[in-house]
Design a protein around this motif. Structure first.
Motif, PDB file in Angstrom:
ATOM      1  N   ALA A  96       0.980  -1.280   0.063  1.00 42.72           N
ATOM      2  CA  ALA A  96      -0.002  -0.225   0.136  1.00 42.72           C
ATOM      3  C   ALA A  96       0.931   1.168   0.064  1.00 42.72           C
ATOM      4  O   ALA A  96       0.474   2.185  -0.685  1.00 42.72           O
ATOM      5  N   ALA A  97       2.101   1.289   0.777  1.00 46.43           N
ATOM      6  CA  ALA A  97       2.728   2.282   0.642  1.00 46.43           C
ATOM      7  C   ALA A  97       3.676   2.465  -0.552  1.00 46.43           C
ATOM      8  O   ALA A  97       3.625   3.786  -1.138  1.00 46.43           O
ATOM      9  N   THR A  98       3.936   1.319  -1.374  1.00 44.80           N
ATOM     10  CA  THR A  98       4.406   1.650  -2.682  1.00 44.80           C
ATOM     11  C   THR A  98       3.440   2.324  -3.598  1.00 44.80           C
ATOM     12  O   THR A  98       3.556   3.058  -4.754  1.00 44.80           O
ATOM     13  N   ALA A  99       2.058   1.834  -3.505  1.00 50.67           N
ATOM     14  CA  ALA A  99       1.089   2.279  -4.411  1.00 50.67           C
ATOM     15  C   ALA A  99       0.922   3.849  -4.187  1.00 50.67           C
ATOM     16  O   ALA A  99       0.798   4.747  -5.054  1.00 50.67           O
ATOM     17  N   GLY A 100       1.212   4.364  -2.768  1.00 50.63           N
ATOM     18  CA  GLY A 100       0.991   5.581  -2.432  1.00 50.63           C
ATOM     19  C   GLY A 100       1.958   6.285  -2.958  1.00 50.63           C
ATOM     20  O   GLY A 100       1.629   7.480  -3.352  1.00 50.63           O
ATOM     21  N   ALA A 101       3.215   5.939  -3.298  1.00 51.97           N
ATOM     22  CA  ALA A 101       4.478   6.490  -3.746  1.00 51.97           C
ATOM     23  C   ALA A 101       4.036   7.094  -5.266  1.00 51.97           C
ATOM     24  O   ALA A 101       4.910   7.731  -5.838  1.00 51.97           O
ATOM     25  N   SER A 102       3.257   6.141  -6.033  1.00 51.43           N
ATOM     26  CA  SER A 102       2.998   6.544  -7.456  1.00 51.43           C
ATOM     27  C   SER A 102       1.904   7.703  -7.501  1.00 51.43           C
ATOM     28  O   SER A 102       1.707   8.235  -8.541  1.00 51.43           O
ATOM     29  N   LEU A 103       1.353   8.054  -6.362  1.00 50.10           N
ATOM     30  CA  LEU A 103       0.256   9.231  -6.538  1.00 50.10           C
ATOM     31  C   LEU A 103       0.894  10.466  -6.181  1.00 50.10           C
ATOM     32  O   LEU A 103       2.095  10.601  -5.506  1.00 50.10           O
ATOM     33  N   PRO A 104       0.364  11.716  -6.407  1.00 55.09           N
ATOM     34  CA  PRO A 104       0.738  12.950  -6.429  1.00 55.09           C
ATOM     35  C   PRO A 104       1.242  13.153  -4.911  1.00 55.09           C
ATOM     36  O   PRO A 104       0.120  12.597  -3.924  1.00 55.09           O
ATOM     37  N   GLN A 105       2.043  13.742  -4.526  1.00 52.10           N
ATOM     38  CA  GLN A 105       2.547  13.892  -3.167  1.00 52.10           C
ATOM     39  C   GLN A 105       2.349  15.487  -2.772  1.00 52.10           C
ATOM     40  O   GLN A 105       2.829  16.510  -3.327  1.00 52.10           O
ATOM     41  N   ILE A 106       1.452  15.724  -1.665  1.00 46.17           N
ATOM     42  CA  ILE A 106       1.120  17.036  -1.367  1.00 46.17           C
ATOM     43  C   ILE A 106       1.508  17.263   0.267  1.00 46.17           C
ATOM     44  O   ILE A 106       1.441  16.753   1.070  1.00 46.17           O
ATOM     45  N   ASP A 107       2.133  18.371   0.300  1.00 39.93           N
ATOM     46  CA  ASP A 107       2.606  18.734   1.687  1.00 39.93           C
ATOM     47  C   ASP A 107       2.522  20.243   1.920  1.00 39.93           C
ATOM     48  O   ASP A 107       2.665  21.090   1.053  1.00 39.93           O
ATOM     49  N   ALA A 108       2.190  20.496   3.158  1.00 34.62           N
ATOM     50  CA  ALA A 108       1.984  21.866   3.438  1.00 34.62           C
ATOM     51  C   ALA A 108       2.914  22.336   4.619  1.00 34.62           C
ATOM     52  O   ALA A 108       3.365  21.316   5.439  1.00 34.62           O
ATOM     53  N   GLY A 109       3.422  23.416   4.711  1.00 31.18           N
ATOM     54  CA  GLY A 109       4.366  23.701   5.535  1.00 31.18           C
ATOM     55  C   GLY A 109       4.208  25.263   5.906  1.00 31.18           C
ATOM     56  O   GLY A 109       3.685  26.126   5.176  1.00 31.18           O
TER      57      GLY A 109
END
Length: 475
Positions: A96-109
């Protein structure tokens, strides 16, 4: 029109993965087993039924409620099963973590800085006299690795294959734990029966020794005959401690399999006579064995994972595209970060083509290809081992029936011979040596009979396990 086709082609290509999609390897199947009856004059016959499915709860065919209760406890508390279940959960989460890595990554700071600038430098603030200030920054970042040549997809396929391997290993552990428990119960029952026979032999030798001492007292026999019988009694007594040790070992094995400490009180265990020999032996067809054996299916999944790793290694040598975007605001007052003129944004696209890595990427690809060849060999070995296990179990069952018949005849003859010899000794028509030989033969024949009965039960368990052990419940 051509410009529109370029991104569409890139997106279509990103859905593909390089490397072998479904790696296979040639394996020859043996001819299926023939329908046959395994007869036994001293026990029930067994019918070999090719193509029949194995019950998921095959241990219930032994018709022993005490055994069923032990299996239920093992399935609930066995530590090997708990380990396999945890490994499966880990593999699924990693997939599941590997699948998530193929999706857009969104971070707020968010960041706050207290700054004092030098008067000799240009002041970045609109107020030229303000050199001490707090700078507030808030930012939203989006990153998307465009999987142009399927590197991420190959990694996902490999991770999912690893989860499938863990699933099949759980099924194999399920079957192995049950088979080991049933076998341990059978061995425990056989040892208990042998101990009972050994105890009877000790009592018989003590009775004979008492009778001989009576005859010695009246002068019918000498001290040498009594000493010989004392030796026979000591030998019979010496046979009991090893059986006791083996029995306690089997009880310790049973305790560990049901998840309790060895030495703790065990539930009531079935005796050997409480176990019914299954009269039907379902033997799957060779193709069914390949499809049902969890170790073979795990090897197959491992082979597919190795193929996906080759695809990832190939893609690592090709260009990678990274898309990213930033949007946020910056101001000296927190409330003004998104006021007019303070927001900022950026769109970034980048392409990376490996040029020189000292041959590392090429060697990694060759290593992945070698791993795939090893996985294929392991799959072939697992299939051949499955066929060997079935063949061994069937051969064992056929020879077990023959051994049981011979052991039953030997035990019956030895019992009758010992009875005749004791009577002749009482009448004074035979010597001590004949009685010693008859007693030893009787004890040995009784032990072989118990072992022959246990062997038929044990090899039946081995056959159920060899053909796949039924379908274990999914966790």
């Amino acid at each position: 029109m051509k410009r529109a086709a370029i991104p569409l082609l890139a997106l279509a290509t990103s859905a593909c993965a390089l490397g072998p999609k479904s790696p296979t390897t040639a394996i020859s199947l043996p001819p299926p087993a023939n329908a046959a009856t395994i007869p036994s004059a001293a026990g029930p016959a067994q019918q070999v039924v090719p193509g029949a499915a194995v019950r998921a709860d095959w241990w219930r065919l032994f018709d022993a409620p005490l055994l069923d209760a032990l299996v239920d406890r093992a399935l609930a508390a066995n530590n090997d099963l708990a380990t396999a279940e945890a490994n499966l959960r880990q593999a699924r989460q990693q997939a599941a973590a590997t699948a998530g890595a193929s999706l857009p990554q969104i971070d707020a700071g968010y960041q706050a800085q207290r700054i004092r600038t030098s008067r000799t430098l240009s002041n970045p603030l609109p107020d030229p006299d303000q050199y001490l200030y707090t700078l507030h920054s808030a930012q939203l970042s989006v990153a998307y690795p465009l999987d142009l040549f399927g590197a991420q997809r190959s990694k996902l396929l490999s991770a999912r294959a690893a989860a499938e391997v863990a699933q099949h290993r759980l099924t194999a552990a399920h079957t192995t734990v049950i088979a080991n428990l049933v076998t341990a119960v059978i061995q425990q029952g056989a040892l208990a029966a042998q101990m009972e026979a050994a105890t009877d032999a000790i009592h018989n030798n003590r009775d004979i020794l008492h009778m001989m001492k009576v005859r010695q007292a009246v002068g019918e026999i000498g001290a040498a005959d009594v000493a010989a019988q004392e030796t026979a009694l000591a030998n019979a007594e010496a046979a009991l401690p090893p059986l006791t040790r083996q029995l306690e070992h089997q009880r310790a094995v049973i305790a560990m399999l049901i998840g309790i400490a060895p030495g703790s009180p065990l539930p009531k265990l079935p005796a050997l006579a409480d176990l019914t020999l299954p009269d039907t032996l379902p033997v799957a067809l060779p193709a069914q064995i390949v499809a049902n054996r969890p170790d073979v299916r795990a090897a197959e999944a491992q082979m597919r994972g190795a193929g996906a790793d080759v695809g990832a290694a190939i893609a690592a040598r090709l260009p990678s595209i990274q898309l990213s975007a930033n949007i946020g605001g910056e101001a000296t007052r927190f409330a003004d970060m998104f006021a007019t003129g303070n927001p900022f944004w950026a769109l970034i696209g980048g392409v990376t083509q490996p040029i020189f890595h000292g041959g590392a990427l090429l060697h990694q690809q060759k290593a992945a290809e070698a791993a795939l060849e090893a996985a294929k060999a392991q799959y072939r070995a697992a299939v051949l081992q499955a066929f060997a296990d079935v063949s061994d179990a069937l051969t064992g069952l056929r020879t077990d029936a023959q051994a049981l018949d011979a052991a039953a005849r030997a035990s019956d003859a030895a019992d009758r011979n010992l009875g005749f010899t004791r009577r002749q000794l009482e009448l004074g028509s035979v010597g001590t040596l004949a009685l010693l030989n008859a007693s030893a033969s009787d004890a040995q024949a009784n032990a072989q009979l118990v072992q022959a009965k246990a062997a038929r039960l044990t090899d039946t368990v081995a056959l159920f396990q060899a053909v796949g052990g039924g379908v274990a419940p999914q966790r």
